[in-house]
Design a protein around this motif. Structure first.
Motif, PDB file in Angstrom:
ATOM      1  N   LYS A 134      25.628  49.616  32.527  1.00  0.00           N
ATOM      2  CA  LYS A 134      26.077  49.246  33.870  1.00  0.00           C
ATOM      3  C   LYS A 134      24.930  49.214  34.883  1.00  0.00           C
ATOM      4  CE  LYS A 134      30.565  51.428  33.030  1.00  0.00           C
ATOM      5  NZ  LYS A 134      31.488  52.511  33.472  1.00  0.00           N
ATOM      6  N   PRO A 135      23.951  48.370  34.690  1.00  0.00           N
ATOM      7  CA  PRO A 135      22.836  48.306  35.654  1.00  0.00           C
ATOM      8  C   PRO A 135      23.269  47.764  37.013  1.00  0.00           C
ATOM      9  CG  PRO A 135      22.660  46.528  34.054  1.00  0.00           C
ATOM     10  CD  PRO A 135      23.759  47.428  33.570  1.00  0.00           C
ATOM     11  N   ILE A 136      24.281  46.895  37.042  1.00  0.00           N
ATOM     12  CA  ILE A 136      24.753  46.348  38.321  1.00  0.00           C
ATOM     13  C   ILE A 136      25.344  47.467  39.183  1.00  0.00           C
ATOM     14  CG2 ILE A 136      26.362  44.719  39.394  1.00  0.00           C
ATOM     15  CD1 ILE A 136      26.120  42.948  36.939  1.00  0.00           C
ATOM     16  N   THR A 137      25.986  48.432  38.517  1.00  0.00           N
ATOM     17  CA  THR A 137      26.575  49.567  39.238  1.00  0.00           C
ATOM     18  C   THR A 137      25.526  50.602  39.600  1.00  0.00           C
ATOM     19  OG1 THR A 137      28.717  49.312  38.149  1.00  0.00           O
ATOM     20  CG2 THR A 137      28.233  51.467  39.079  1.00  0.00           C
ATOM     21  N   HIS A 138      24.777  51.070  38.599  1.00  0.00           N
ATOM     22  CA  HIS A 138      23.911  52.229  38.791  1.00  0.00           C
ATOM     23  C   HIS A 138      22.556  51.903  39.414  1.00  0.00           C
ATOM     24  CE1 HIS A 138      26.710  54.809  36.767  1.00  0.00           C
ATOM     25  NE2 HIS A 138      26.668  54.114  35.645  1.00  0.00           N
ATOM     26  N   ILE A 139      22.008  50.742  39.101  1.00  0.00           N
ATOM     27  CA  ILE A 139      20.667  50.406  39.591  1.00  0.00           C
ATOM     28  C   ILE A 139      20.740  49.570  40.869  1.00  0.00           C
ATOM     29  CG2 ILE A 139      18.419  49.442  38.987  1.00  0.00           C
ATOM     30  CD1 ILE A 139      19.299  51.754  37.210  1.00  0.00           C
ATOM     31  N   LEU A 140      21.612  48.561  40.873  1.00  0.00           N
ATOM     32  CA  LEU A 140      21.694  47.642  42.008  1.00  0.00           C
ATOM     33  C   LEU A 140      22.705  48.088  43.066  1.00  0.00           C
ATOM     34  CD1 LEU A 140      21.542  44.270  40.032  1.00  0.00           C
ATOM     35  CD2 LEU A 140      19.661  45.597  41.002  1.00  0.00           C
ATOM     36  N   HIS A 141      23.640  48.980  42.671  1.00  0.00           N
ATOM     37  CA  HIS A 141      24.644  49.531  43.605  1.00  0.00           C
ATOM     38  C   HIS A 141      25.423  48.434  44.324  1.00  0.00           C
ATOM     39  CE1 HIS A 141      23.207  53.594  42.949  1.00  0.00           C
ATOM     40  NE2 HIS A 141      21.957  53.201  43.221  1.00  0.00           N
ATOM     41  N   LYS A 193      32.187  47.404  44.223  1.00  0.00           N
ATOM     42  CA  LYS A 193      33.151  47.202  43.144  1.00  0.00           C
ATOM     43  C   LYS A 193      33.842  45.855  43.239  1.00  0.00           C
ATOM     44  CE  LYS A 193      37.064  49.379  40.814  1.00  0.00           C
ATOM     45  NZ  LYS A 193      38.008  50.540  40.787  1.00  0.00           N
ATOM     46  N   SER A 194      34.190  45.428  44.452  1.00  0.00           N
ATOM     47  CA  SER A 194      34.900  44.152  44.612  1.00  0.00           C
ATOM     48  C   SER A 194      34.033  42.983  44.143  1.00  0.00           C
ATOM     49  CB  SER A 194      35.292  43.949  46.078  1.00  0.00           C
ATOM     50  OG  SER A 194      34.138  43.953  46.912  1.00  0.00           O
ATOM     51  N   VAL A 195      32.729  43.034  44.450  1.00  0.00           N
ATOM     52  CA  VAL A 195      31.817  41.972  44.018  1.00  0.00           C
ATOM     53  C   VAL A 195      31.643  42.024  42.502  1.00  0.00           C
ATOM     54  CG1 VAL A 195      29.459  41.079  44.185  1.00  0.00           C
ATOM     55  CG2 VAL A 195      30.631  41.916  46.235  1.00  0.00           C
ATOM     56  N   ARG A 196      31.520  43.237  41.964  1.00  0.00           N
ATOM     57  CA  ARG A 196      31.371  43.374  40.498  1.00  0.00           C
ATOM     58  C   ARG A 196      32.596  42.805  39.791  1.00  0.00           C
ATOM     59  NH1 ARG A 196      30.204  48.893  41.573  1.00  0.00           N
ATOM     60  NH2 ARG A 196      31.998  49.489  40.288  1.00  0.00           N
ATOM     61  N   THR A 197      33.770  43.126  40.315  1.00  0.00           N
ATOM     62  CA  THR A 197      35.014  42.653  39.688  1.00  0.00           C
ATOM     63  C   THR A 197      35.083  41.123  39.696  1.00  0.00           C
ATOM     64  OG1 THR A 197      36.178  44.662  40.393  1.00  0.00           O
ATOM     65  CG2 THR A 197      37.527  42.757  39.799  1.00  0.00           C
ATOM     66  N   ALA A 198      34.703  40.527  40.815  1.00  0.00           N
ATOM     67  CA  ALA A 198      34.717  39.062  40.905  1.00  0.00           C
ATOM     68  C   ALA A 198      33.721  38.444  39.932  1.00  0.00           C
ATOM     69  CB  ALA A 198      34.401  38.635  42.345  1.00  0.00           C
ATOM     70  N   SER A 218      28.951  36.245  46.084  1.00  0.00           N
ATOM     71  CA  SER A 218      28.594  36.900  47.345  1.00  0.00           C
ATOM     72  C   SER A 218      27.304  36.261  47.825  1.00  0.00           C
ATOM     73  CB  SER A 218      28.431  38.412  47.181  1.00  0.00           C
ATOM     74  OG  SER A 218      27.229  38.714  46.514  1.00  0.00           O
ATOM     75  N   GLU A 219      26.862  36.640  48.985  1.00  0.00           N
ATOM     76  CA  GLU A 219      25.733  35.966  49.601  1.00  0.00           C
ATOM     77  C   GLU A 219      24.482  35.994  48.748  1.00  0.00           C
ATOM     78  OE1 GLU A 219      23.150  36.211  53.758  1.00  0.00           O
ATOM     79  OE2 GLU A 219      25.113  37.157  53.607  1.00  0.00           O
ATOM     80  N   ASN A 220      24.159  37.145  48.140  1.00  0.00           N
ATOM     81  CA  ASN A 220      22.902  37.254  47.387  1.00  0.00           C
ATOM     82  C   ASN A 220      23.075  37.839  45.998  1.00  0.00           C
ATOM     83  OD1 ASN A 220      23.574  39.803  48.164  1.00  0.00           O
ATOM     84  ND2 ASN A 220      21.534  40.379  48.887  1.00  0.00           N
ATOM     85  N   PHE A 221      24.294  37.863  45.473  1.00  0.00           N
ATOM     86  CA  PHE A 221      24.542  38.470  44.165  1.00  0.00           C
ATOM     87  C   PHE A 221      23.693  37.818  43.080  1.00  0.00           C
ATOM     88  CE2 PHE A 221      26.727  38.328  40.065  1.00  0.00           C
ATOM     89  CZ  PHE A 221      26.905  39.676  39.808  1.00  0.00           C
ATOM     90  N   ALA A 222      23.738  36.490  42.999  1.00  0.00           N
ATOM     91  CA  ALA A 222      23.038  35.776  41.933  1.00  0.00           C
ATOM     92  C   ALA A 222      21.535  36.041  41.988  1.00  0.00           C
ATOM     93  CB  ALA A 222      23.309  34.280  42.029  1.00  0.00           C
ATOM     94  N   GLN A 223      20.952  36.062  43.178  1.00  0.00           N
ATOM     95  CA  GLN A 223      19.516  36.256  43.308  1.00  0.00           C
ATOM     96  C   GLN A 223      19.104  37.686  42.928  1.00  0.00           C
ATOM     97  OE1 GLN A 223      17.220  33.814  44.134  1.00  0.00           O
ATOM     98  NE2 GLN A 223      15.799  35.382  43.419  1.00  0.00           N
ATOM     99  N   VAL A 224      19.866  38.666  43.408  1.00  0.00           N
ATOM    100  CA  VAL A 224      19.550  40.081  43.131  1.00  0.00           C
ATOM    101  C   VAL A 224      19.645  40.364  41.637  1.00  0.00           C
ATOM    102  CG1 VAL A 224      20.345  42.457  43.449  1.00  0.00           C
ATOM    103  CG2 VAL A 224      20.207  40.925  45.408  1.00  0.00           C
ATOM    104  N   VAL A 225      20.718  39.924  41.001  1.00  0.00           N
ATOM    105  CA  VAL A 225      20.917  40.181  39.570  1.00  0.00           C
ATOM    106  C   VAL A 225      19.888  39.418  38.743  1.00  0.00           C
ATOM    107  CG1 VAL A 225      22.517  39.974  37.632  1.00  0.00           C
ATOM    108  CG2 VAL A 225      23.360  40.702  39.871  1.00  0.00           C
TER     109      VAL A 225
END
Length: 383
Positions: A114-121, A124-129, A176-183
């Motif tokens: 779960k790097p999106i949860t633990h590293i990128l923080h 939850k709503s964005v992760r679920t989507a 979300s605004e920057n989800f794709a870029q951050v991940v």
């Protein structure tokens, strides 16, 4: 089971996230992460190593007891436990690191999964989507998760999401605004020598490219690192105890079994877990080596005297308290008394009759209770 992953994974996730902020390279961050855990657990390692060295010091006395009561296993066990109590040695202390390592493994798996949860923080709503979008792409194109839908309860759903994002980046632009870029930026650093640590190693990849080779090497490196620890431990034990007790065959079986198990497990989990295991074993080897050099025969003799004195003072101040081993001894003796079919021998080696056996059991229990009463200052009644 997911709850256990979360309980241990959350604090380890914050630790990993903090390290990653200073060292934005996942492979290097895992090394630092592993080192920090080893440093935090060093007091436990120190205590376990000290206990192990003290047990080695008791070997001559233990072997003498084994020879003296070779025909009476129950009495032999009682005398050995009595010796451990008098010396203030805890036989079960060596089990602690294995339990801790297994618990930590749950946390490490959760952090890698779960790097999106633990590293990128990311919320939850964005992760679920994002997971829902990845699931839709998986079923539509069949290139992720074998074409199956990705469940929100699947531990690997974030890794599948990162994989889907790398294949279909345009589909995640509206999450979300920057989800794709951050991940995407994180995914580029979620590697070691170009191999994605979120992928599971396999001996049958679709293509034997650089990434496939590196991923395949990681489980074997984890096994070799574990073998190094096992072989060194066996050599050291043989050096400090040239006349080992029975059961050496089981020790050799464990020495070979643990590395094989490490390899098998590393092939069934993301490569990040096996990578962690490599460094965990190497750091464990260095800690064990250092402590063995520290605990010289003269040093352990000195430590042993101090620990014996501490055990004696504690027993005098708390005569009403009984150790776990003392309670186990009493239970064993009571069970022996109730087991009328157990085989006991007379001093001449002949088999006892039922009445002789019952009388011997009662006398053994009385004698043990008398010794305990004398040791802890309790009142003893022969009846």
């Amino acid at each position: 089971m997911n709850t256990l992953y979360d309980i241990i994974g959350i604090p380890l996730g914050y630790l990993m996230s903090w390290i990653y902020k200073f060292i934005p390279n996942y492979a290097v961050a895992i090394i630092i992460f592993t080192l920090v855990i080893k440093l935090v657990l060093f007091p436990v390692s120190y205590k376990i190593q000290k206990n192990s060295a003290r047990i080695q010091l008791l070997q001559p006395k233990l072997q003498k007891i084994q020879k003296s009561f070779a025909n009476n296993p129950t009495r032999q066990q009682q005398e050995m436990q009595k010796l451990y109590q008098e010396e203030g040695v805890n036989q079960a202390a060596s089990c602690l690191p294995m339990v801790i390592q297994m618990l930590l493994l749950f946390g490490v798996i959760d952090v890698v999964y779960k790097p999106i949860t633990h590293i990128l923080h990311i919320t939850k709503s964005v992760r679920t989507a994002a997971i829902e979008k990845a699931s839709q792409l998986a079923t539509e194109f069949g290139l992720i998760n074998g074409g199956r839908a990705i469940s929100s309860s699947d531990l690997r759903n974030e890794l599948y999401t990162i994989e889907a994002l790398s294949k279909y980046p345009d589909d995640f632009k509206n999450i979300s605004e920057n989800f794709a870029q951050v991940v995407s930026d994180f995914s580029a650093k979620f590697t070691v020598f170009g191999a994605n640590l979120g992928k599971t190693p396999t001996l049958h990849p679709e293509t034997w490219n650089q990434e496939a080779v590196i991923l395949c090497i990681i489980p074997f490196m984890a096994g070799i690192a574990q073998l190094l620890v096992s072989v060194y431990s066996m050599i050291h034990q043989k050096k400090t105890n040239p006349n080992p007790q029975a059961g050496g065959g089981c020790m050799w079986l464990m020495m070979l079994g643990m590395p094989i198990w490490s390899i098998w497990l590393a092939f069934s989990l993301p490569a990040g877990v096996g990578y962690y295991w490599i460094w965990s074993s190497l750091f464990s080897f260095l800690v064990t080596l250092g402590l063995n050099l520290y605990f010289t025969p003269a040093k352990i003799e000195q430590v042993n005297e101090k620990e014996k004195e501490k055990a004696r003072i504690y027993a005098e101040k708390h005569p009403e308290k009984k150790t776990f081993m003392q309670r186990m001894m009493e239970q064993a003796m009571l069970a022996e008394q109730q087991n009328g079919d157990s085989v006991n021998l007379n001093k001449d080696g002949s088999k006892m009759s039922r009445s002789e056996q019952n009388k011997a059991n009662i006398d053994t229990i009385k004698e043990a209770r008398k010794r305990m009463a004398e040791k802890y200052g309790d009142e003893y009644n022969d009846n």
